[in-house]
Write a protein that holds these residues in place. Structure first.
Motif, mmCIF file in Angstrom:
data_model
loop_
_atom_site.group_PDB
_atom_site.id
_atom_site.type_symbol
_atom_site.label_atom_id
_atom_site.label_comp_id
_atom_site.label_asym_id
_atom_site.label_seq_id
_atom_site.Cartn_x
_atom_site.Cartn_y
_atom_site.Cartn_z
ATOM 1 N N GLY A 37 0.772 -1.244 0.000
ATOM 2 C CA GLY A 37 0.000 0.000 0.000
ATOM 3 C C GLY A 37 0.797 1.283 0.000
ATOM 4 N N SER A 38 2.088 1.251 -0.362
ATOM 5 C CA SER A 38 2.820 2.520 -0.276
ATOM 6 C C SER A 38 3.736 2.817 -1.458
ATOM 7 C CB SER A 38 3.628 2.566 1.025
ATOM 8 O OG SER A 38 4.542 1.504 1.077
ATOM 9 N N ARG A 63 8.949 1.416 5.009
ATOM 10 C CA ARG A 63 10.177 1.962 4.391
ATOM 11 C C ARG A 63 9.887 3.044 3.375
ATOM 12 N NH1 ARG A 63 13.675 -3.503 3.036
ATOM 13 N NH2 ARG A 63 13.783 -4.258 5.175
ATOM 14 N N VAL A 99 -1.950 -6.225 -2.288
ATOM 15 C CA VAL A 99 -1.673 -5.501 -3.532
ATOM 16 C C VAL A 99 -0.438 -6.062 -4.222
ATOM 17 C CG1 VAL A 99 -1.341 -3.242 -4.586
ATOM 18 C CG2 VAL A 99 -2.575 -3.419 -2.434
ATOM 19 N N TYR A 163 7.523 -14.452 -13.234
ATOM 20 C CA TYR A 163 6.463 -13.585 -12.678
ATOM 21 C C TYR A 163 5.059 -14.195 -12.815
ATOM 22 C CZ TYR A 163 3.643 -9.214 -12.484
ATOM 23 O OH TYR A 163 2.711 -8.232 -12.209
ATOM 24 N N TYR A 196 6.577 3.229 -10.925
ATOM 25 C CA TYR A 196 8.002 2.982 -10.679
ATOM 26 C C TYR A 196 8.611 2.009 -11.672
ATOM 27 C CZ TYR A 196 6.336 -1.259 -8.321
ATOM 28 O OH TYR A 196 5.728 -2.458 -8.037
HETATM 29 N N1 LIG Z 1 2.698 -2.071 -12.956
HETATM 30 C C1 LIG Z 1 1.955 -2.761 -13.818
HETATM 31 O O1 LIG Z 1 1.904 -2.450 -15.018
HETATM 32 C C2 LIG Z 1 1.148 -3.936 -13.311
HETATM 33 C C3 LIG Z 1 0.335 -4.623 -14.207
HETATM 34 C C4 LIG Z 1 -0.440 -5.672 -13.744
HETATM 35 C C5 LIG Z 1 -0.397 -6.018 -12.415
HETATM 36 N N2 LIG Z 1 0.411 -5.361 -11.561
HETATM 37 C C6 LIG Z 1 0.417 -5.752 -10.150
HETATM 38 O O2 LIG Z 1 0.133 -4.588 -9.396
HETATM 39 C C7 LIG Z 1 0.807 -4.671 -8.161
HETATM 40 C C8 LIG Z 1 1.658 -3.432 -8.021
HETATM 41 O O3 LIG Z 1 2.014 -3.334 -6.756
HETATM 42 P P1 LIG Z 1 2.749 -2.078 -6.119
HETATM 43 O O4 LIG Z 1 4.196 -2.444 -5.962
HETATM 44 O O5 LIG Z 1 2.409 -0.853 -6.827
HETATM 45 O O6 LIG Z 1 2.053 -2.182 -4.684
HETATM 46 P P2 LIG Z 1 2.173 -1.284 -3.415
HETATM 47 O O7 LIG Z 1 1.320 -1.977 -2.399
HETATM 48 O O8 LIG Z 1 1.894 0.142 -3.717
HETATM 49 O O9 LIG Z 1 3.713 -1.376 -2.993
HETATM 50 C C9 LIG Z 1 4.333 -2.527 -2.520
HETATM 51 C C10 LIG Z 1 4.181 -2.591 -1.002
HETATM 52 O O10 LIG Z 1 4.705 -3.762 -0.468
HETATM 53 C C11 LIG Z 1 5.351 -3.455 0.769
HETATM 54 N N3 LIG Z 1 6.301 -4.518 1.043
HETATM 55 C C12 LIG Z 1 7.311 -4.941 0.230
HETATM 56 N N4 LIG Z 1 7.940 -5.981 0.796
HETATM 57 C C13 LIG Z 1 7.320 -6.202 1.998
HETATM 58 C C14 LIG Z 1 7.513 -7.138 3.052
HETATM 59 N N5 LIG Z 1 8.479 -8.060 3.002
HETATM 60 N N6 LIG Z 1 6.689 -7.090 4.115
HETATM 61 C C15 LIG Z 1 5.711 -6.144 4.193
HETATM 62 N N7 LIG Z 1 5.469 -5.244 3.228
HETATM 63 C C16 LIG Z 1 6.273 -5.268 2.140
HETATM 64 C C17 LIG Z 1 5.968 -2.087 0.499
HETATM 65 O O11 LIG Z 1 6.193 -1.317 1.647
HETATM 66 P P3 LIG Z 1 7.599 -1.313 2.455
HETATM 67 O O12 LIG Z 1 8.689 -1.285 1.430
HETATM 68 O O13 LIG Z 1 7.506 -0.093 3.307
HETATM 69 O O14 LIG Z 1 7.564 -2.557 3.247
HETATM 70 C C18 LIG Z 1 4.847 -1.430 -0.286
HETATM 71 O O15 LIG Z 1 3.887 -0.877 0.588
HETATM 72 C C19 LIG Z 1 1.636 -5.946 -8.173
HETATM 73 O O16 LIG Z 1 0.919 -6.977 -7.554
HETATM 74 C C20 LIG Z 1 1.763 -6.265 -9.657
HETATM 75 O O17 LIG Z 1 1.918 -7.631 -9.896
HETATM 76 C C21 LIG Z 1 1.185 -4.319 -11.975
#
Ligand SMILES: NC(=O)c1ccc[n+]([C@@H]2O[C@H](COP(=O)([O-])OP(=O)(O)OC[C@H]3O[C@@H](n4cnc5c(N)ncnc54)[C@H](OP(=O)(O)O)[C@@H]3O)[C@@H](O)[C@H]2O)c1
Length: 369
Positions: A37-38, A63, A99, A163, A196
């Motif tokens: 969520g961040s 983080r 997420v 993936y 990102y």
């Molecule tokens: N971008 C695209 O084009 C696209 C397309 C299709 C699907 N998707 C899917 O969309 C999603 C995108 O996600 P997002 O990265 O934007 O999500 P997000 O929820 O905004 O960011 C990732 C979160 O995971 C937390 N995190 C990472 N490692 C962790 C751990 N070990 N324990 C607890 N928290 C953890 C991070 O916070 P901290 O670092 O503070 O822990 C951060 O809050 C993914 O599932 C991806 O597969 C993306």
């Protein structure tokens, strides 16, 4: 103090006791736990949920930024069994939204830890879950990769080949714990402020530099990126309705084009860049990497043939791509910086490589007929 809705208990598929709420509280506020969520998608989900006055709990390591006011933030690591074991004490919730999960064994651990404290499990999956993408059109019934719900690949590095199967493994792990009380969202490419991965930011920066810009022909190629805010709004609408099942998310086929996206970048950046449309077979022959070196370029036309009509019938609205482009540029200009991610660097042609290719194309391109 957050109001709690009434709830009763029911056995889970494993015979545990699961809290089952009778819907949101009397004000309509959904009690949602968001894992992650961040960074990008999750951050927008949180913002939207807060705007809806939902009771939002976030679980992440803390983080990347401070959560918005009013959000209950639990610092924890989903790799750490103790952190997961403590999580239910902060519940119960109507729904959990994972997420960013991408490692089946970790997603399984979280789902097990939450088995008695949430009613429904929502997971952000991906178009890459489909075995045949990008080589065939896909809809929700298309075959998936084989996935292993207990797999931990032992690395956290981004691997495009792993993936899709990993995300399928995550879906299977959740389904095993929560049976039909699951909602899987499978979006196509997501763009917008906060991105990102580095696709649209690269194009915007490149076009703002001006000059001759190498572009992969044909300009009328259809593309289907979806705005992150539309993904969030639709997902939360589904959550509010307690929807279950699988939904693809993508812009309508045929509405947006690659050329339109680049024009929108030129307009947003007020650039005078001149696009040089180069035959894609010529680019492929020279080893230019599709999808990464030239972001969002894919030679398979079926890369942009995701059927998302089920979502559209359920209320998905995709804003025009030029709005996403303009807002992303405004966000960058206002100092917006994406979280540091290994995928960012893999996108885009270097200026030197682009100049070489343009020079070669100028002498070797087929004469106009
Ligand atoms: N971008 C695209 O084009 C696209 C397309 C299709 C699907 N998707 C899917 O969309 C999603 C995108 O996600 P997002 O990265 O934007 O999500 P997000 O929820 O905004 O960011 C990732 C979160 O995971 C937390 N995190 C990472 N490692 C962790 C751990 N070990 N324990 C607890 N928290 C953890 C991070 O916070 P901290 O670092 O503070 O822990 C951060 O809050 C993914 O599932 C991806 O597969 C993306």
């Amino acid at each position: 103090m957050w109001a709690r809705s009434s709830f009763h208990v029911s056995p889970t598929v494993h015979g545990h006791v699961r809290v089952v709420s009778e819907g949101a509280d009397e004000n309509g506020a959904v009690r949602i736990l968001i894992l992650g969520g961040s960074w990008f998608v999750g951050r927008v989900m949180v913002t939207d949920a807060v705007r809806r006055d939902w009771e939002v709990t976030l679980f992440n390591r803390g983080r990347s930024g401070t959560p918005p006011q009013g959000v209950h933030h639990i610092r924890g690591d989903w790799e750490c069994p103790e952190d997961l074991a403590e999580l239910p004490a902060h519940g119960p919730w109507d729904v959990v939204l994972d997420v960013a999960g991408a490692v089946p064994a970790l997603v399984r651990n979280a789902a097990r830890a939450l088995a008695d404290s949430v009613d429904r499990y929502v997971f952000m999956s991906t178009i890459s879950a489909y075995h045949d993408w990008p080589y065939r059109p896909v809809d929700e019934s298309s075959p998936l990769w084989d996935g292993d719900p207990d797999l931990d690949p032992g690395t956290r590095r981004w691997d495009p080949d792993a993936y899709g199967p990993l995300k399928v493994g995550c879906e299977l792990a959740i389904r095993r714990e929560f049976a039909d009380s699951t909602l899987f969202i499978r979006p196509h490419v997501i763009l917008g402020p906060g991105e990102y991965v580095g696709r649209l930011p690269w194009w915007l920066h490149r076009i703002s530099r001006g000059g001759q810009v190498l572009a992969p022909a044909p300009p009328d190629r259809t593309i289907q990126p979806v705005d992150v805010r539309d993904v969030a709004r639709f997902t939360l609408d589904l959550i509010k309705r307690q929807a279950t099942g699988v939904y693809n998310i993508a812009a309508p086929i045929g509405r947006e084009t690659y050329g339109g996206m680049l024009q929108a970048c030129r307009q947003a950046t007020t650039s005078t860049a001149e696009f040089v449309w180069v035959e894609e077979s010529w680019l492929a022959e020279r080893g230019v990497l599709e999808w990464t070196e030239i972001p969002l370029w894919r030679t398979w036309p079926t890369a942009w043939a995701m059927n998302a009509e089920k979502a559209r019938a359920a209320g998905l609205v995709c804003r025009p791509l030029h709005e996403t482009v303009t807002d992303t540029w405004e966000w960058l200009q206002a100092g917006g910086a994406p979280v540091d991610h290994e995928r960012f660097a893999e996108h885009g042609l270097s200026p030197e490589r682009e100049a070489e290719l343009l020079k070669e194309w100028a002498v070797s391109r087929p004469a106009p007929r």
